[in-house]
Design a protein around this motif. Structure first.
Motif, PDB file in Angstrom:
ATOM      1  N   ALA A   8      56.719  53.110  66.508  1.00  0.00           N
ATOM      2  CA  ALA A   8      58.019  52.952  65.861  1.00  0.00           C
ATOM      3  C   ALA A   8      58.787  51.812  66.512  1.00  0.00           C
ATOM      4  CB  ALA A   8      58.829  54.251  65.951  1.00  0.00           C
ATOM      5  N   GLY A   9      58.717  51.689  67.834  1.00  0.00           N
ATOM      6  CA  GLY A   9      59.386  50.591  68.530  1.00  0.00           C
ATOM      7  C   GLY A   9      58.822  49.250  68.121  1.00  0.00           C
ATOM      8  N   SER A  10      57.501  49.181  67.979  1.00  0.00           N
ATOM      9  CA  SER A  10      56.874  47.927  67.546  1.00  0.00           C
ATOM     10  C   SER A  10      57.280  47.568  66.132  1.00  0.00           C
ATOM     11  CB  SER A  10      55.350  48.041  67.609  1.00  0.00           C
ATOM     12  OG  SER A  10      54.940  48.302  68.925  1.00  0.00           O
ATOM     13  N   VAL A  11      57.309  48.572  65.242  1.00  0.00           N
ATOM     14  CA  VAL A  11      57.720  48.330  63.861  1.00  0.00           C
ATOM     15  C   VAL A  11      59.161  47.873  63.832  1.00  0.00           C
ATOM     16  CG1 VAL A  11      58.190  49.445  61.646  1.00  0.00           C
ATOM     17  CG2 VAL A  11      56.046  49.886  62.841  1.00  0.00           C
ATOM     18  N   PHE A  12      60.038  48.515  64.652  1.00  0.00           N
ATOM     19  CA  PHE A  12      61.436  48.125  64.692  1.00  0.00           C
ATOM     20  C   PHE A  12      61.573  46.692  65.181  1.00  0.00           C
ATOM     21  CE2 PHE A  12      65.423  47.612  67.034  1.00  0.00           C
ATOM     22  CZ  PHE A  12      66.315  47.808  65.996  1.00  0.00           C
ATOM     23  N   ALA A  13      60.838  46.333  66.213  1.00  0.00           N
ATOM     24  CA  ALA A  13      60.904  44.975  66.754  1.00  0.00           C
ATOM     25  C   ALA A  13      60.425  43.966  65.711  1.00  0.00           C
ATOM     26  CB  ALA A  13      60.056  44.867  68.019  1.00  0.00           C
ATOM     27  N   ALA A  14      59.348  44.292  65.008  1.00  0.00           N
ATOM     28  CA  ALA A  14      58.826  43.386  63.978  1.00  0.00           C
ATOM     29  C   ALA A  14      59.819  43.252  62.836  1.00  0.00           C
ATOM     30  CB  ALA A  14      57.488  43.894  63.460  1.00  0.00           C
ATOM     31  N   THR A  15      60.440  44.383  62.452  1.00  0.00           N
ATOM     32  CA  THR A  15      61.418  44.366  61.374  1.00  0.00           C
ATOM     33  C   THR A  15      62.647  43.579  61.788  1.00  0.00           C
ATOM     34  OG1 THR A  15      60.639  46.512  60.650  1.00  0.00           O
ATOM     35  CG2 THR A  15      62.786  45.835  59.841  1.00  0.00           C
ATOM     36  N   SER A  16      63.085  43.732  63.028  1.00  0.00           N
ATOM     37  CA  SER A  16      64.261  43.012  63.490  1.00  0.00           C
ATOM     38  C   SER A  16      64.025  41.513  63.435  1.00  0.00           C
ATOM     39  CB  SER A  16      64.610  43.418  64.918  1.00  0.00           C
ATOM     40  OG  SER A  16      64.958  44.780  64.966  1.00  0.00           O
ATOM     41  N   GLY A  17      62.852  41.053  63.827  1.00  0.00           N
ATOM     42  CA  GLY A  17      62.526  39.634  63.777  1.00  0.00           C
ATOM     43  C   GLY A  17      62.509  39.124  62.356  1.00  0.00           C
ATOM     44  N   SER A  18      61.940  39.899  61.435  1.00  0.00           N
ATOM     45  CA  SER A  18      61.869  39.448  60.056  1.00  0.00           C
ATOM     46  C   SER A  18      63.240  39.468  59.407  1.00  0.00           C
ATOM     47  CB  SER A  18      60.878  40.298  59.251  1.00  0.00           C
ATOM     48  OG  SER A  18      61.333  41.613  59.118  1.00  0.00           O
ATOM     49  N   THR A  19      64.143  40.350  59.878  1.00  0.00           N
ATOM     50  CA  THR A  19      65.495  40.371  59.350  1.00  0.00           C
ATOM     51  C   THR A  19      66.214  39.079  59.698  1.00  0.00           C
ATOM     52  OG1 THR A  19      65.583  42.771  59.479  1.00  0.00           O
ATOM     53  CG2 THR A  19      67.687  41.629  59.352  1.00  0.00           C
ATOM     54  N   ALA A  20      66.015  38.599  60.934  1.00  0.00           N
ATOM     55  CA  ALA A  20      66.639  37.338  61.338  1.00  0.00           C
ATOM     56  C   ALA A  20      66.091  36.185  60.496  1.00  0.00           C
ATOM     57  CB  ALA A  20      66.390  37.079  62.816  1.00  0.00           C
ATOM     58  N   THR A  21      64.786  36.184  60.268  1.00  0.00           N
ATOM     59  CA  THR A  21      64.179  35.152  59.432  1.00  0.00           C
ATOM     60  C   THR A  21      64.692  35.259  58.009  1.00  0.00           C
ATOM     61  OG1 THR A  21      62.206  35.198  60.797  1.00  0.00           O
ATOM     62  CG2 THR A  21      61.977  34.210  58.622  1.00  0.00           C
ATOM     63  N   SER A  22      64.784  36.468  57.486  1.00  0.00           N
ATOM     64  CA  SER A  22      65.275  36.669  56.122  1.00  0.00           C
ATOM     65  C   SER A  22      66.704  36.170  55.997  1.00  0.00           C
ATOM     66  CB  SER A  22      65.223  38.147  55.742  1.00  0.00           C
ATOM     67  OG  SER A  22      63.896  38.580  55.679  1.00  0.00           O
ATOM     68  N   GLN A  23      67.547  36.447  56.999  1.00  0.00           N
ATOM     69  CA  GLN A  23      68.931  36.005  56.949  1.00  0.00           C
ATOM     70  C   GLN A  23      68.987  34.482  56.962  1.00  0.00           C
ATOM     71  OE1 GLN A  23      71.471  38.145  56.392  1.00  0.00           O
ATOM     72  NE2 GLN A  23      72.703  36.323  56.081  1.00  0.00           N
ATOM     73  N   SER A  24      68.110  33.852  57.749  1.00  0.00           N
ATOM     74  CA  SER A  24      68.049  32.399  57.789  1.00  0.00           C
ATOM     75  C   SER A  24      67.680  31.845  56.420  1.00  0.00           C
ATOM     76  CB  SER A  24      67.019  31.956  58.831  1.00  0.00           C
ATOM     77  OG  SER A  24      66.763  30.587  58.716  1.00  0.00           O
ATOM     78  N   ASN A  25      66.693  32.452  55.745  1.00  0.00           N
ATOM     79  CA  ASN A  25      66.308  32.023  54.404  1.00  0.00           C
ATOM     80  C   ASN A  25      67.435  32.233  53.400  1.00  0.00           C
ATOM     81  OD1 ASN A  25      63.778  31.104  55.071  1.00  0.00           O
ATOM     82  ND2 ASN A  25      62.734  32.982  54.486  1.00  0.00           N
ATOM     83  N   LEU A  26      68.189  33.346  53.542  1.00  0.00           N
ATOM     84  CA  LEU A  26      69.282  33.621  52.614  1.00  0.00           C
ATOM     85  C   LEU A  26      70.360  32.548  52.695  1.00  0.00           C
ATOM     86  CD1 LEU A  26      69.697  37.498  52.866  1.00  0.00           C
ATOM     87  CD2 LEU A  26      68.800  36.163  50.963  1.00  0.00           C
ATOM     88  N   ASN A  27      70.507  31.930  53.857  1.00  0.00           N
ATOM     89  CA  ASN A  27      71.500  30.863  54.008  1.00  0.00           C
ATOM     90  C   ASN A  27      71.083  29.591  53.285  1.00  0.00           C
ATOM     91  OD1 ASN A  27      73.100  32.521  55.590  1.00  0.00           O
ATOM     92  ND2 ASN A  27      72.164  31.832  57.489  1.00  0.00           N
ATOM     93  N   ASN A  28      69.818  29.469  52.903  1.00  0.00           N
ATOM     94  CA  ASN A  28      69.297  28.254  52.272  1.00  0.00           C
ATOM     95  C   ASN A  28      69.016  28.397  50.780  1.00  0.00           C
ATOM     96  OD1 ASN A  28      69.284  26.833  54.748  1.00  0.00           O
ATOM     97  ND2 ASN A  28      67.362  27.833  55.300  1.00  0.00           N
ATOM     98  N   VAL A  29      69.409  29.513  50.160  1.00  0.00           N
ATOM     99  CA  VAL A  29      69.111  29.719  48.743  1.00  0.00           C
ATOM    100  C   VAL A  29      70.014  28.846  47.873  1.00  0.00           C
ATOM    101  CG1 VAL A  29      68.243  32.064  49.067  1.00  0.00           C
ATOM    102  CG2 VAL A  29      70.655  31.711  48.528  1.00  0.00           C
ATOM    103  N   ILE A  30      69.553  28.583  46.647  1.00  0.00           N
ATOM    104  CA  ILE A  30      70.291  27.716  45.733  1.00  0.00           C
ATOM    105  C   ILE A  30      71.574  28.362  45.229  1.00  0.00           C
ATOM    106  CG2 ILE A  30      68.271  26.406  45.006  1.00  0.00           C
ATOM    107  CD1 ILE A  30      68.262  28.151  42.424  1.00  0.00           C
ATOM    108  N   GLY A  31      71.627  29.680  45.216  1.00  0.00           N
ATOM    109  CA  GLY A  31      72.825  30.401  44.781  1.00  0.00           C
ATOM    110  C   GLY A  31      72.727  30.922  43.358  1.00  0.00           C
TER     111      GLY A  31
END
Length: 196
Positions: free
Chosen positions: A20-43
């Motif tokens: 569960a800790g590994s899944v949480f850590a992996a999810t947390s990293g992908s959330t940061a990446t997802s947020q970065s991608n959301l900042n670059n969307v066309i709108g």
């Protein structure tokens, strides 16, 4: 025998917690990446314009930001009177049309009936962009979807946003422009938190 069962239970719990800790850590990293991608969307506004350029003679019924196989895209549902609706999938980062799909949901008759019962001239909120602005004023976040619903002679917008640590849905009465509901769901919660 009892000690062996307790030992196995403790070992199983340790493995489960470690996983569960590994899944949480992996999810947390992908959330940061997802947020970065959301900042670059066309709108939302640009996605709507691209879809209407691709499918002339229609109106946008809903827009949703989705992810498939790691690719962010907008799914824009275009309602066409007297013709089949069309879903336009648009790359959220570069604006290219990925594909168009004829929507086989035969709801044109119901939509036409609803539109006849709704007077849109006096609406405070007439566009998806206006609804998005109202929602963003209520909740700080990135708009991931907008849906316009017509029911019983009333129009309501439902705006989905990605917020820090979760998601929010803001419902807006189109006639008054007032927010009727705010629902926040945080990634680490099991249940919804309304109006906070």
């Amino acid at each position: 025998m009892m000690n062996k069962k307790v030992g196995i239970s403790v070992l199983t719990a340790a493995i489960t917690l470690g996983t569960a800790g590994s899944v949480f850590a992996a999810t947390s990293g992908s959330t940061a990446t997802s947020q970065s991608n959301l900042n670059n969307v066309i709108g939302i506004q640009k996605a709507e314009a691209i879809a209407l350029q691709k499918v002339s003679g229609g109106t946008v019924e809903s827009i949703e930001l989705d992810r498939e196989r790691g690719q962010l895209y907008y799914e824009v549902d275009v309602d066409r009177p007297q013709a089949a609706d069309v879903d336009v999938h648009i790359n959220a980062l570069n604006g290219k049309v990925i594909r168009t799909v004829t929507d086989d949901n035969d709801d044109n008759e119901a939509t036409n009936r609803d539109q006849q019962n709704v007077n849109t001239a006096n609406l405070k909120v007439k566009t998806n962009e206006q609804a998005a602005q109202i929602a963003k004023a209520q909740v700080s976040g990135t708009v991931t979807g907008i849906e316009r619903d017509e029911e019983d002679g009333r129009i309501q917008y439902e705006v989905d946003l990605r917020i820090t640590g979760g998601e929010a849905t803001v419902e807006i009465d189109a006639a008054t422009g007032k927010v009727t509901t705010v629902d926040k769901d945080f990634d680490n919660d099991d249940d919804d938190n309304d109006n906070d």
